[in-house]
Design a protein around this motif. Structure first.
Motif, mmCIF file in Angstrom:
data_model
loop_
_atom_site.group_PDB
_atom_site.id
_atom_site.type_symbol
_atom_site.label_atom_id
_atom_site.label_comp_id
_atom_site.label_asym_id
_atom_site.label_seq_id
_atom_site.Cartn_x
_atom_site.Cartn_y
_atom_site.Cartn_z
ATOM 1 N N TYR A 49 0.834 -1.196 0.000
ATOM 2 C CA TYR A 49 0.000 0.000 0.000
ATOM 3 C C TYR A 49 0.876 1.255 0.000
ATOM 4 O O TYR A 49 1.695 1.452 0.902
ATOM 5 C CB TYR A 49 -0.939 -0.008 1.207
ATOM 6 C CG TYR A 49 -1.815 -1.242 1.209
ATOM 7 C CD1 TYR A 49 -2.897 -1.344 0.341
ATOM 8 C CD2 TYR A 49 -1.511 -2.334 2.035
ATOM 9 C CE1 TYR A 49 -3.669 -2.502 0.299
ATOM 10 C CE2 TYR A 49 -2.271 -3.484 2.000
ATOM 11 C CZ TYR A 49 -3.351 -3.561 1.130
ATOM 12 O OH TYR A 49 -4.107 -4.700 1.078
ATOM 13 N N LEU A 50 0.694 2.066 -1.034
ATOM 14 C CA LEU A 50 1.514 3.259 -1.233
ATOM 15 C C LEU A 50 0.725 4.507 -0.853
ATOM 16 O O LEU A 50 -0.336 4.777 -1.429
ATOM 17 C CB LEU A 50 1.940 3.343 -2.702
ATOM 18 C CG LEU A 50 2.812 4.531 -3.107
ATOM 19 C CD1 LEU A 50 4.176 4.442 -2.423
ATOM 20 C CD2 LEU A 50 2.960 4.579 -4.627
ATOM 21 N N LEU A 51 1.228 5.260 0.106
ATOM 22 C CA LEU A 51 0.574 6.503 0.506
ATOM 23 C C LEU A 51 0.868 7.594 -0.518
ATOM 24 O O LEU A 51 1.823 7.511 -1.291
ATOM 25 C CB LEU A 51 1.056 6.939 1.886
ATOM 26 C CG LEU A 51 0.835 5.957 3.039
ATOM 27 C CD1 LEU A 51 1.286 6.583 4.358
ATOM 28 C CD2 LEU A 51 -0.623 5.514 3.136
ATOM 29 N N ARG A 52 0.078 8.647 -0.490
ATOM 30 C CA ARG A 52 0.304 9.777 -1.396
ATOM 31 C C ARG A 52 1.655 10.431 -1.123
ATOM 32 O O ARG A 52 2.206 10.306 -0.028
ATOM 33 C CB ARG A 52 -0.832 10.803 -1.233
ATOM 34 C CG ARG A 52 -2.133 10.373 -1.889
ATOM 35 C CD ARG A 52 -3.182 11.466 -1.855
ATOM 36 N NE ARG A 52 -3.708 11.689 -0.518
ATOM 37 C CZ ARG A 52 -3.618 12.834 0.124
ATOM 38 N NH1 ARG A 52 -2.981 13.871 -0.407
ATOM 39 N NH2 ARG A 52 -4.148 12.962 1.336
ATOM 40 N N PRO A 53 2.189 11.178 -2.128
ATOM 41 C CA PRO A 53 3.522 11.785 -1.978
ATOM 42 C C PRO A 53 3.711 12.584 -0.696
ATOM 43 O O PRO A 53 4.813 12.627 -0.145
ATOM 44 C CB PRO A 53 3.628 12.679 -3.219
ATOM 45 C CG PRO A 53 2.784 11.995 -4.236
ATOM 46 C CD PRO A 53 1.625 11.406 -3.469
ATOM 47 N N ARG A 54 2.658 13.222 -0.204
ATOM 48 C CA ARG A 54 2.759 14.028 1.013
ATOM 49 C C ARG A 54 3.305 13.225 2.180
ATOM 50 O O ARG A 54 3.967 13.775 3.081
ATOM 51 C CB ARG A 54 1.387 14.608 1.361
ATOM 52 C CG ARG A 54 1.382 15.478 2.623
ATOM 53 C CD ARG A 54 0.006 16.063 2.906
ATOM 54 N NE ARG A 54 0.043 16.859 4.141
ATOM 55 C CZ ARG A 54 0.353 18.147 4.205
ATOM 56 N NH1 ARG A 54 0.645 18.801 3.095
ATOM 57 N NH2 ARG A 54 0.376 18.781 5.356
ATOM 58 N N TYR A 55 3.060 11.929 2.196
ATOM 59 C CA TYR A 55 3.425 11.112 3.351
ATOM 60 C C TYR A 55 4.702 10.293 3.132
ATOM 61 O O TYR A 55 5.045 9.455 3.961
ATOM 62 C CB TYR A 55 2.239 10.232 3.739
ATOM 63 C CG TYR A 55 1.055 11.101 4.061
ATOM 64 C CD1 TYR A 55 1.055 11.896 5.200
ATOM 65 C CD2 TYR A 55 -0.011 11.216 3.182
ATOM 66 C CE1 TYR A 55 0.003 12.758 5.471
ATOM 67 C CE2 TYR A 55 -1.074 12.079 3.450
ATOM 68 C CZ TYR A 55 -1.054 12.849 4.594
ATOM 69 O OH TYR A 55 -2.090 13.715 4.860
ATOM 70 N N THR A 90 -0.654 -1.410 -4.592
ATOM 71 C CA THR A 90 0.355 -1.516 -5.644
ATOM 72 C C THR A 90 0.118 -2.678 -6.602
ATOM 73 O O THR A 90 0.600 -2.669 -7.729
ATOM 74 C CB THR A 90 1.761 -1.643 -5.028
ATOM 75 O OG1 THR A 90 1.789 -2.756 -4.119
ATOM 76 C CG2 THR A 90 2.124 -0.376 -4.262
ATOM 77 N N SER A 91 -0.638 -3.669 -6.175
ATOM 78 C CA SER A 91 -0.861 -4.838 -7.031
ATOM 79 C C SER A 91 -1.713 -4.523 -8.243
ATOM 80 O O SER A 91 -1.561 -5.148 -9.297
ATOM 81 C CB SER A 91 -1.518 -5.969 -6.228
ATOM 82 O OG SER A 91 -2.789 -5.563 -5.737
ATOM 83 N N ASP A 92 -2.619 -3.539 -8.109
ATOM 84 C CA ASP A 92 -3.505 -3.229 -9.232
ATOM 85 C C ASP A 92 -3.789 -1.743 -9.418
ATOM 86 O O ASP A 92 -4.561 -1.357 -10.294
ATOM 87 C CB ASP A 92 -4.832 -3.976 -9.082
ATOM 88 C CG ASP A 92 -5.571 -3.627 -7.788
ATOM 89 O OD1 ASP A 92 -5.091 -2.745 -7.034
ATOM 90 O OD2 ASP A 92 -6.619 -4.248 -7.515
ATOM 91 N N GLY A 93 -3.184 -0.877 -8.594
ATOM 92 C CA GLY A 93 -3.386 0.562 -8.745
ATOM 93 C C GLY A 93 -4.694 1.079 -8.186
ATOM 94 O O GLY A 93 -5.027 2.254 -8.379
ATOM 95 N N LYS A 94 -5.440 0.248 -7.494
ATOM 96 C CA LYS A 94 -6.731 0.657 -6.932
ATOM 97 C C LYS A 94 -6.521 1.528 -5.693
ATOM 98 O O LYS A 94 -5.714 1.192 -4.821
ATOM 99 C CB LYS A 94 -7.549 -0.576 -6.555
ATOM 100 C CG LYS A 94 -8.948 -0.282 -6.009
ATOM 101 C CD LYS A 94 -9.642 -1.575 -5.645
ATOM 102 C CE LYS A 94 -11.032 -1.347 -5.058
ATOM 103 N NZ LYS A 94 -11.957 -0.803 -6.074
ATOM 104 N N VAL A 95 -7.254 2.642 -5.621
ATOM 105 C CA VAL A 95 -7.202 3.493 -4.434
ATOM 106 C C VAL A 95 -8.088 2.885 -3.358
ATOM 107 O O VAL A 95 -9.250 2.559 -3.614
ATOM 108 C CB VAL A 95 -7.637 4.932 -4.747
ATOM 109 C CG1 VAL A 95 -7.633 5.786 -3.475
ATOM 110 C CG2 VAL A 95 -6.716 5.557 -5.791
#
Length: 380
Positions: A49-55, A90-95
């Protein structure tokens, strides 16, 4: 006052201190709520799980190197509630939505949420409990769980266009709470802020998870369809106060614990154990009263049923089976003209009313011509 109520108050105060406080830090700095997530950025990445750039630990505010104001920048959008953050799978780009849960405070939340996401129950159309994709524990934090759920949106946003749209919303909410009760689970906090919708069909290009009126990159308004065009499914979230009972326990009672709605009659000046199923009926009825009956025109046919659901005496309120049966009768008595009529916000001024009525009629004529149902058919 009983010790149980004292403990409930202590938990609420501790949660507010940890998660609800805003530090009023400048936009180029993370506040205390955000730092918690930033410090676990890499570990969350390891879980997929990738957080937004801010984090990101390497974040540099984009507006420092551009002509944009921070208010117009995507990374200027900070989370609004500490335990919840958006992330990309990250596996599928789903938010998705990540929620952290302290088991000390809410020992049953994950179990109840996972129960309704089990293979047996997840596929049942009457199940309106938020799906749970994943649950994991962070390294060295055994009391803290991360629960992964879909990105949802407030159930009243965007605005309801027609009476038929509102009717379908009521049907799903009543059906969903009935489903919980049939499985001997009470929500105990099913007020309006804990009712959401799946925006996938309504917003095919999605929206920013914090500035929800904007596109994902915050460069313009997020475009959406009406609920008649793209019917959503509604969900209950947040099972932190929920409880499960054995079927042999016909009349369970619970010490009052305050949820988001502070108007529960049986909780006023009383610590006497009460029927949590009856309190659920009040919660959902009061949510509809506040968001629809008091704020909209055209839904007066719901008043008698809602009035019975929010009676001061919980013993006089209907059970959810009766609520569903009575609502089905109400719905079957509404003609097509009524169902296709516009839901009018009582706060509209004359100009807004003219504009919205004109656009509503254009859509209405098109829907009738194409045979689109007046009551939306939601996805299963």
């Amino acid at each position: 006052m009983s010790r149980t109520v004292d403990v409930n108050a202590e938990v609420s105060q501790r949660m507010f201190a940890m998660w609800g406080k805003t530090d009023r830090t400048p936009p180029e700095e993370l506040d205390s709520r955000e730092v918690w997530w930033r410090d676990r950025y890499k570990e969350l990445c390891s879980h997929g799980y990738l957080l937004r750039p801010r984090y990101s630990p390497q974040w540099v505010p984009s507006w420092k190197t551009s002509k944009k104001d921070w208010k117009d920048s995507e990374d200027g959008k900070r989370i609004t509630f500490g335990p919840i953050i958006d992330a990309t799978r990250t596996s599928d780009g789903k938010v998705v939505t990540l929620k952290r849960i302290k088991r000390e405070d809410h020992p049953y939340e994950a179990d109840i949420a996972l129960y309704f996401s089990s293979q047996t129950l997840a596929s049942q159309p009457a199940n309106h409990c938020v799906p749970v994709y994943d649950v994991f524990v962070l390294d060295g934090e055994d009391d803290t769980m991360i629960m992964v759920m879909p990105l949802l949106r407030s159930y009243s946003d965007p605005s309801f266009d027609t009476v038929g749209e509102a009717v379908e919303c009521f049907r799903q909410l009543f059906e969903g709470l009935q489903f919980m009760h049939q499985h001997r689970i009470t929500h105990r906090d099913c007020m309006n802020e804990n009712i959401m919708l799946d925006p996938t069909l309504l917003y095919p290009a999605s929206f920013h998870p914090i500035a929800t009126n904007l596109t994902v990159d915050c460069t313009g308004d997020a475009k959406h369809f009406t609920r008649t065009q793209r019917p959503p499914k509604y969900y209950f979230i947040d099972f932190g106060l929920s409880r499960r009972y054995d079927h042999s326990d016909a009349n369970p009672k619970e010490i009052p614990i305050w949820g988001g709605d502070k108007e529960v009659p049986e909780f006023q000046n009383s610590n006497e154990p009460r029927d949590p199923f009856a309190t659920d009926v009040f919660y959902i009825g009061n949510a509809i009263r506040k968001d629809f009956i008091l704020e909209k025109r055209g839904l007066e046919f719901m008043k008698p049923l809602i009035a019975s659901m929010i009676q001061a005496d919980p013993d006089q309120r209907p059970k959810m089976d009766e609520v569903v049966a009575r609502f089905d009768e109400i719905r079957s008595g509404l003609n097509q003209r009524k169902l296709r009529s516009r839901v009018v916000d009582i706060h509209e001024d004359l100009f807004e009313r003219v504009v919205r009525t004109t656009s509503h009629w254009k859509r209405r004529i098109g829907f009738v011509a194409r045979g689109i149902p007046a009551i939306p058919n939601p996805p299963s």
